[in-house]
Design a protein around this motif. Structure first.
Motif, PDB file in Angstrom:
ATOM      1  N   THR A  44      36.179  31.836  36.318  1.00 29.88           N
ATOM      2  CA  THR A  44      36.871  31.736  35.032  1.00 29.88           C
ATOM      3  C   THR A  44      36.621  32.974  34.182  1.00 29.88           C
ATOM      4  O   THR A  44      35.475  33.404  34.009  1.00 29.88           O
ATOM      5  N   GLY A  45      37.710  33.541  33.662  1.00 31.48           N
ATOM      6  CA  GLY A  45      37.585  34.676  32.764  1.00 31.48           C
ATOM      7  C   GLY A  45      37.648  36.040  33.431  1.00 31.48           C
ATOM      8  O   GLY A  45      37.704  37.063  32.739  1.00 31.48           O
ATOM      9  N   SER A  74      39.149  39.207  34.723  1.00 28.50           N
ATOM     10  CA  SER A  74      40.406  39.865  34.391  1.00 28.50           C
ATOM     11  C   SER A  74      41.248  40.109  35.631  1.00 28.50           C
ATOM     12  O   SER A  74      40.721  40.412  36.701  1.00 28.50           O
ATOM     13  N   HIS A 132      46.127  31.658  36.491  1.00 28.91           N
ATOM     14  CA  HIS A 132      45.717  32.601  35.447  1.00 28.91           C
ATOM     15  C   HIS A 132      46.578  32.388  34.210  1.00 28.91           C
ATOM     16  O   HIS A 132      47.621  31.714  34.254  1.00 28.91           O
ATOM     17  N   ALA A 155      43.785  36.754  32.659  1.00 25.28           N
ATOM     18  CA  ALA A 155      42.510  36.434  33.301  1.00 25.28           C
ATOM     19  C   ALA A 155      42.627  35.126  34.082  1.00 25.28           C
ATOM     20  O   ALA A 155      43.516  34.307  33.822  1.00 25.28           O
ATOM     21  N   THR A 175      41.833  31.377  35.243  1.00 25.78           N
ATOM     22  CA  THR A 175      41.495  30.176  34.479  1.00 25.78           C
ATOM     23  C   THR A 175      40.512  29.267  35.204  1.00 25.78           C
ATOM     24  O   THR A 175      40.144  28.214  34.683  1.00 25.78           O
TER      25      THR A 175
END
Length: 210
Positions: A60-61, A63, A124, A128, A130
């Motif tokens: 998660t997060g 890029s 995403h 980024a 999810t």
């Protein structure tokens, strides 16, 4: 001329030397954690789909820009170009079905001579990840079903198919194919395969092609 046979490889640690999810996890600073979970899944100690969803949550997060760095770290397995050339010279089809991700496989598969491929997709938000898998997980049964689907589409009898893999989630596909080959494989996979590749060199599979 119609295809004479089908060979289907796993991607991570088979078509390529890497485990892609670990490379993505490195971008989140969680590479070691995800690597340990991947190893357990490949040994068959946990359900693959459950494990994959858990490991993807660790991404998660990350890029979307990170995928360029991830793709730059991919190492093709020795002998892959020679195997692809031999498959095509014999009028075969070279497929890859992976518990990994289209975000990487879509870039590397054509470069390695792969004709058809299937993998998971990562959800995403436009910038980024999810932390979830987008759609159904490509698990052991999905791998076997994909091999049969590709063979049927091309009129190839299942006994003229080869499946090559390293992890527990490859075993159903290997049992479905006419010949199942353990490559760079975990002990449980080596024990149940029709053949075990002696070296991490895909060119050694060429004599097995019909």
């Amino acid at each position: 001329m119609p295809a004479r046979f089908l060979i289907v490889l796993d991607a991570d640690s088979t078509l390529i030397r890497n485990e892609v999810i670990e490379l993505i996890a490195d971008e989140a600073g969680r590479g070691a954690e995800v690597a340990a979970a991947t190893e357990a899944a490949m040994r068959g100690e946990v359900d693959f789909a459950t494990s994959l969803r858990s490991r993807v949550s660790a991404l998660t997060g990350v890029s979307l820009d990170a995928f360029a760095r991830v793709r730059a770290r991919i190492e093709p397995t020795p002998g892959v170009h020679e195997l692809a050339a031999a498959v095509h010279a014999r009028d075969g089809v070279f497929g890859v079905v992976s518990g990994g991700f289209h975000e990487v496989l879509d870039h590397i598969a054509p470069q390695l001579g792969v004709d058809v491929w299937r993998a998971n997709r990562l959800a995403h938000d436009g910038s980024a990840l999810t932390g979830v898998v987008d759609g159904d997980v490509v698990d052991a049964q999905a791998k076997a079903d994909t091999l049969l689907e590709w063979a049927a589409e091309r009129g190839i009898p299942s006994h003229r198919s080869l499946a090559v893999g390293d992890g527990a989630n490859d075993l159903t596909m290997m049992a479905t194919a006419g010949l199942g080959v353990a490559f760079n494989a975990k002990p449980a996979v080596r024990a149940r395969a029709n053949l075990v590749a002696a070296r991490v060199d895909l060119a050694q599979l060429i004599p097995l092609l019909p």
